[in-house]
Design a protein around this motif. Structure first.
Motif, PDB file in Angstrom:
ATOM      1  N   ARG A  56       0.711  -1.191  -0.023  1.00  0.00           N
ATOM      2  CA  ARG A  56      -0.073  -0.089   0.004  1.00  0.00           C
ATOM      3  C   ARG A  56       0.822   0.991  -0.072  1.00  0.00           C
ATOM      4  O   ARG A  56       0.543   2.573  -0.775  1.00  0.00           O
ATOM      5  CB  ARG A  56      -0.960  -0.023   1.078  1.00  0.00           C
ATOM      6  N   MET A 103      -3.033   5.376  -5.308  1.00  0.00           N
ATOM      7  CA  MET A 103      -4.205   5.678  -4.225  1.00  0.00           C
ATOM      8  C   MET A 103      -3.568   6.773  -3.286  1.00  0.00           C
ATOM      9  O   MET A 103      -2.584   6.694  -2.916  1.00  0.00           O
ATOM     10  CB  MET A 103      -4.454   4.317  -3.630  1.00  0.00           C
ATOM     11  N   GLU A 136      -7.113   6.372   1.628  1.00  0.00           N
ATOM     12  CA  GLU A 136      -7.569   5.262   0.993  1.00  0.00           C
ATOM     13  C   GLU A 136      -6.844   3.996   1.540  1.00  0.00           C
ATOM     14  O   GLU A 136      -7.447   2.956   1.749  1.00  0.00           O
ATOM     15  CB  GLU A 136      -7.605   4.997  -0.522  1.00  0.00           C
ATOM     16  N   ALA A 137      -5.379   4.256   1.626  1.00  0.00           N
ATOM     17  CA  ALA A 137      -4.680   3.007   1.946  1.00  0.00           C
ATOM     18  C   ALA A 137      -4.964   2.652   3.619  1.00  0.00           C
ATOM     19  O   ALA A 137      -4.861   1.446   3.722  1.00  0.00           O
ATOM     20  CB  ALA A 137      -3.140   3.327   1.943  1.00  0.00           C
ATOM     21  N   GLU A 157      -7.805   3.019   4.991  1.00  0.00           N
ATOM     22  CA  GLU A 157      -9.060   2.418   5.187  1.00  0.00           C
ATOM     23  C   GLU A 157      -9.057   0.911   4.571  1.00  0.00           C
ATOM     24  O   GLU A 157      -9.618   0.054   5.213  1.00  0.00           O
ATOM     25  CB  GLU A 157     -10.050   3.139   4.152  1.00  0.00           C
ATOM     26  N   GLU A 158      -8.125   1.015   3.592  1.00  0.00           N
ATOM     27  CA  GLU A 158      -7.975  -0.463   3.064  1.00  0.00           C
ATOM     28  C   GLU A 158      -7.280  -1.444   4.567  1.00  0.00           C
ATOM     29  O   GLU A 158      -7.662  -2.622   4.153  1.00  0.00           O
ATOM     30  CB  GLU A 158      -7.178  -0.612   1.803  1.00  0.00           C
ATOM     31  N   ALA A 159      -6.259  -0.861   4.953  1.00  0.00           N
ATOM     32  CA  ALA A 159      -5.661  -1.738   6.075  1.00  0.00           C
ATOM     33  C   ALA A 159      -6.616  -1.996   6.980  1.00  0.00           C
ATOM     34  O   ALA A 159      -6.606  -3.201   7.592  1.00  0.00           O
ATOM     35  CB  ALA A 159      -4.489  -0.623   6.459  1.00  0.00           C
ATOM     36  N   GLU A 183      -9.889  -2.454   7.007  1.00  0.00           N
ATOM     37  CA  GLU A 183     -10.729  -3.564   6.249  1.00  0.00           C
ATOM     38  C   GLU A 183     -10.133  -4.748   6.500  1.00  0.00           C
ATOM     39  O   GLU A 183     -10.594  -5.585   6.642  1.00  0.00           O
ATOM     40  CB  GLU A 183     -11.509  -3.084   5.020  1.00  0.00           C
ATOM     41  N   TRP A 184      -8.970  -4.708   5.744  1.00  0.00           N
ATOM     42  CA  TRP A 184      -7.961  -6.077   5.719  1.00  0.00           C
ATOM     43  C   TRP A 184      -7.933  -6.417   7.395  1.00  0.00           C
ATOM     44  O   TRP A 184      -8.029  -7.813   7.332  1.00  0.00           O
ATOM     45  CB  TRP A 184      -6.823  -5.767   4.942  1.00  0.00           C
TER      46      TRP A 184
END
Length: 135
Positions: free
Chosen positions: A100, A109, A113-114, A116-118, A120-121
């Motif tokens: 990321r 990105m 966004e990075a 948020e993705e982290a 969620e993951w």
């Protein structure tokens, strides 16, 4: 140190003899002292150590099913599995963070966004990995 003995055959000289690295007949000089000054020692007495009979502390066939041994073994396995799950999670988390961060540096990105993705993951993977842990 090398020792050539009927029972204890170890050391550099013994390894060379086993691997046949010495092509000529070996001329080996072993300096040793006897374990006892009272004469020869039988093989059984030599193996028994300090005069106790062989296998004195040997466990019985079903001794590993006693409550203490069973609980210690179960806890050991549970702790090992838990730490393995945690270590793999952290390793994969760091690997994802590196990917990321690379994407943020390349402009693919934004940092938000990075992040948020982290999150969620982490939420999905944490639940998924602990479901594998035996209950």
């Amino acid at each position: 140190m090398s020792c050539i003995h009927r029972i204890n055959n170890y050391g550099l000289v013994a390894d060379a003899l086993r691997s046949k690295q010495l092509h000529d007949p070996p001329r080996i000089f072993v300096l040793a002292t006897s374990m006892s000054t009272s004469g020869s020692i039988s093989r059984e007495r030599l193996l028994s150590g300090n005069g106790e009979p062989l296998c004195k502390y040997r466990k019985g066939f079903f001794d590993h099913y006693k409550p203490k041994a069973f609980i210690v073994s179960t806890l050991r396995v549970a702790i090992q599995q838990g730490t393995l799950i945690l270590a793999n999670f952290m390793s994969d988390q760091l690997e994802g963070e590196l990917k990321r961060n690379k994407a943020v540096e390349d402009g693919k990105m934004s940092q938000g966004e990075a992040d948020e993705e982290a999150k969620e993951w982490e939420k999905l993977e944490w639940e998924k990995r602990w479901k594998v842990f035996p209950n």
